[in-house]
Scaffold this motif. Structure first.
Motif, PDB file in Angstrom:
ATOM      1  N   THR A   1     -15.087 -29.224  49.870  1.00 49.20           N
ATOM      2  CA  THR A   1     -14.706 -28.289  48.822  1.00 49.20           C
ATOM      3  C   THR A   1     -14.189 -26.968  49.379  1.00 49.20           C
ATOM      4  N   ARG A   2     -14.801 -26.458  50.454  1.00 52.81           N
ATOM      5  CA  ARG A   2     -14.376 -25.172  51.000  1.00 52.81           C
ATOM      6  C   ARG A   2     -12.974 -25.231  51.601  1.00 52.81           C
ATOM      7  N   VAL A   3     -12.692 -26.330  52.273  1.00 45.04           N
ATOM      8  CA  VAL A   3     -11.343 -26.518  52.822  1.00 45.04           C
ATOM      9  C   VAL A   3     -10.323 -26.579  51.688  1.00 45.04           C
ATOM     10  N   ALA A   4     -10.668 -27.312  50.629  1.00 45.64           N
ATOM     11  CA  ALA A   4      -9.755 -27.439  49.496  1.00 45.64           C
ATOM     12  C   ALA A   4      -9.486 -26.083  48.849  1.00 45.64           C
ATOM     13  N   LEU A   5     -10.546 -25.308  48.645  1.00 46.78           N
ATOM     14  CA  LEU A   5     -10.387 -24.002  48.002  1.00 46.78           C
ATOM     15  C   LEU A   5      -9.566 -23.056  48.881  1.00 46.78           C
ATOM     16  N   GLN A   6      -9.829 -23.062  50.179  1.00 46.62           N
ATOM     17  CA  GLN A   6      -9.084 -22.195  51.086  1.00 46.62           C
ATOM     18  C   GLN A   6      -7.601 -22.576  51.109  1.00 46.62           C
ATOM     19  N   ARG A   7      -7.322 -23.887  51.081  1.00 44.83           N
ATOM     20  CA  ARG A   7      -5.926 -24.345  51.105  1.00 44.83           C
ATOM     21  C   ARG A   7      -5.172 -23.885  49.862  1.00 44.83           C
ATOM     22  N   MET A   8      -5.839 -23.940  48.721  1.00 46.49           N
ATOM     23  CA  MET A   8      -5.194 -23.484  47.484  1.00 46.49           C
ATOM     24  C   MET A   8      -4.972 -21.982  47.501  1.00 46.49           C
ATOM     25  N   ARG A   9      -5.945 -21.227  48.027  1.00 52.46           N
ATOM     26  CA  ARG A   9      -5.784 -19.776  48.120  1.00 52.46           C
ATOM     27  C   ARG A   9      -4.637 -19.399  49.051  1.00 52.46           C
ATOM     28  N   ASP A  10      -4.554 -20.072  50.205  1.00 56.90           N
ATOM     29  CA  ASP A  10      -3.501 -19.770  51.178  1.00 56.90           C
ATOM     30  C   ASP A  10      -2.105 -20.044  50.614  1.00 56.90           C
TER      31      ASP A  10
ATOM     32  N   ALA B   1      -8.508 -25.653  41.188  1.00 58.73           N
ATOM     33  CA  ALA B   1      -9.191 -24.530  41.821  1.00 58.73           C
ATOM     34  C   ALA B   1     -10.447 -24.114  41.070  1.00 58.73           C
ATOM     35  N   ALA B   2     -10.371 -24.095  39.735  1.00 55.62           N
ATOM     36  CA  ALA B   2     -11.526 -23.650  38.949  1.00 55.62           C
ATOM     37  C   ALA B   2     -12.735 -24.549  39.192  1.00 55.62           C
ATOM     38  N   ASP B   3     -12.505 -25.871  39.222  1.00 55.47           N
ATOM     39  CA  ASP B   3     -13.608 -26.813  39.441  1.00 55.47           C
ATOM     40  C   ASP B   3     -14.163 -26.676  40.854  1.00 55.47           C
ATOM     41  N   ILE B   4     -13.279 -26.552  41.829  1.00 53.44           N
ATOM     42  CA  ILE B   4     -13.703 -26.487  43.226  1.00 53.44           C
ATOM     43  C   ILE B   4     -14.426 -25.165  43.512  1.00 53.44           C
ATOM     44  N   ALA B   5     -13.965 -24.063  42.883  1.00 53.74           N
ATOM     45  CA  ALA B   5     -14.640 -22.766  43.076  1.00 53.74           C
ATOM     46  C   ALA B   5     -16.081 -22.824  42.575  1.00 53.74           C
ATOM     47  N   GLU B   6     -16.313 -23.474  41.439  1.00 55.59           N
ATOM     48  CA  GLU B   6     -17.672 -23.626  40.907  1.00 55.59           C
ATOM     49  C   GLU B   6     -18.521 -24.491  41.831  1.00 55.59           C
ATOM     50  N   ALA B   7     -17.911 -25.546  42.383  1.00 49.28           N
ATOM     51  CA  ALA B   7     -18.636 -26.419  43.307  1.00 49.28           C
ATOM     52  C   ALA B   7     -19.058 -25.657  44.565  1.00 49.28           C
ATOM     53  N   VAL B   8     -18.175 -24.799  45.065  1.00 42.58           N
ATOM     54  CA  VAL B   8     -18.501 -23.990  46.245  1.00 42.58           C
ATOM     55  C   VAL B   8     -19.661 -23.040  45.947  1.00 42.58           C
ATOM     56  N   LYS B   9     -19.658 -22.445  44.773  1.00 41.96           N
ATOM     57  CA  LYS B   9     -20.754 -21.547  44.388  1.00 41.96           C
ATOM     58  C   LYS B   9     -22.085 -22.276  44.408  1.00 41.96           C
ATOM     59  N   ARG B  10     -22.051 -23.564  44.026  1.00 39.54           N
ATOM     60  CA  ARG B  10     -23.283 -24.371  43.998  1.00 39.54           C
ATOM     61  C   ARG B  10     -23.567 -24.985  45.368  1.00 39.54           C
TER      62      ARG B  10
END
Length: 398
Positions: A292-301, A322-331
């Motif tokens: 999830t963190r790699v996915a979120l970082q890739r979308m941000r970049d 992004a919204a789903d993955i950001a919530e997953a990272v928080k958890r």
């Protein structure tokens, strides 16, 4: 593999053509030669190959030499200079008997004017070429019926030409040409006398027939849309000379000069370009190794709100947002798989651009372009379609 090979083919109309031939070698123009010699250049040192089983379209404006060229190819008129080889045999050097044999066995021609005999039935019209060859009544009946069935006119064999529509009459002309089972079909402005809707139907009919017959077809037209629609390759002529030869995509994307550019400037590109021409390389995550963190970082970049997911073999698995993955990272969830949305819009590499309009208008995410084994090849975004329609930014995938 080349079925027909044409080398330095020229046709000069008028007596004593030698001075005009010399002037052609000096790169003199058609107008200059006419002014200085009074001779007319029909074809100017044309060189090209036609491959086995391809639809090769020759096009140009009135006076470009396209109809003269097709008549040279079956020796309805004799060349002034040059070679025309079919299956390695030079038509330019054949005597009358050899030429008749080629016309009977290898080449047939379909003209713009249907040329049907009004007092013969449709079956008798289709049989005519076989009758001239003194083929038995039984055999020519069988071959004519097969040809009529091929063009969708089974059941009309006892009708007369004036009982059929223009499109149906042109089908009779096509059936008559096919009855000889030629390997090469020459079609000179065959559909230009038809109404636009009937013309489109005949173009579709020809493409369907070609899928079954696999003939070598040389098709003459002045209509670029028609050329782009049916041609495997297109040859554009001007003043008797060959200006450019290429696939429809080559002609549209890389016009050889200003003359070709003016030809293609008003064409409906949506009928020619495919997903492969307008796709871009997508940002992806690999669900077999990325979390999830790699996915979120890739979308941000990349400043995007979703990213497509593939496996190690680059097979499309779906998309994550992004919204789903950001919530997953928080958890502190690491596994991306539970958030992969599998129902995503897809198309193939050869999907025409006009078929992509509805997909992009109803989808909130880019269209995934997939190849063999569902491999993700690229994505199509709405702005690329708009750019392509305006004739800009149509490039190979970066």
């Amino acid at each position: 593999m080349a079925k027909i090979e044409v080398r330095n083919l020229s046709k000069i109309f008028g007596r004593r053509p030698k001075p005009a031939l010399e002037m052609l070698k000096e790169k003199k123009s058609k107008d200059e030669i006419l002014k200085e010699t009074g001779l007319t250049v029909g074809v100017n040192r044309a060189t090209f190959d036609v491959n086995e089983a391809e639809v090769f379209v020759i096009m140009g404006l009135s006076g470009s030499g396209k109809s003269t060229l097709v008549r040279l190819l079956n020796r309805l008129i004799d060349p002034t200079e040059g070679q025309i080889q079919i299956d390695g045999d030079d038509l330019a050097k054949m005597n009358d008997e050899q030429l008749r044999e080629v016309r009977r066995k290898k080449m047939s021609m379909v003209f713009q004017k249907f040329g049907l005999f009004p007092f013969r039935t449709i079956l008798q019209n289709v049989e005519y070429g076989l009758e001239v060859q003194a083929i038995s009544k039984e055999e020519r009946h069988q071959k004519a019926m097969e040809a009529l069935k091929l063009v969708g006119l089974e059941g009309y064999e006892e009708q007369y030409p004036d009982q059929l529509s223009g499109g149906m009459q042109q089908r009779v002309g096509l059936a008559r040409a096919l009855a000889n089972d030629p390997t090469v079909l020459l079609m000179d402005e065959a559909f230009s006398a038809l109404d636009p809707l009937i013309r489109k139907d005949m173009q579709d009919e020809l493409l369907d027939l070609q899928a079954k017959m696999q003939k070598t077809i040389i098709f003459i037209t002045h209509d670029l849309d028609e050329a782009l629609r049916i041609g495997d390759r297109i040859m554009i002529m001007k003043d008797g000379a060959v200006v450019q030869i290429g696939t429809p995509e080559d002609i549209l994307m890389h016009p050889a000069d200003d003359y070709v550019s003016r030809f293609v400037e008003d064409v409906d590109r949506s009928k020619v370009y495919t997903a492969e021409h307008i796709m871009t390389r997508p940002e992806t995550v690999n669900i077999d190794k990325d979390g999830t963190r790699v996915a979120l970082q890739r979308m941000r970049d990349a400043d995007i709100s979703s990213v497509y997911c593939v496996n190690r073999s680059r097979q499309l698995q779906g998309i994550v947002h992004a919204a789903d993955i950001a919530e997953a990272v928080k958890r502190d969830e690491r596994d991306i798989v539970p958030y992969v949305q599998k129902d995503v819009p897809t198309c193939s590499l050869d999907t025409p651009m006009h078929d992509l309009f509805n997909l992009t208008s109803t989808s909130s995410v880019p269209i995934a372009v997939v190849g063999e084994d569902n491999k993700l090849e690229g994505i199509v975004i709405r702005s690329k379609i708009l750019s392509a329609l305006s004739g800009k930014e149509v490039n190979e995938i970066e």
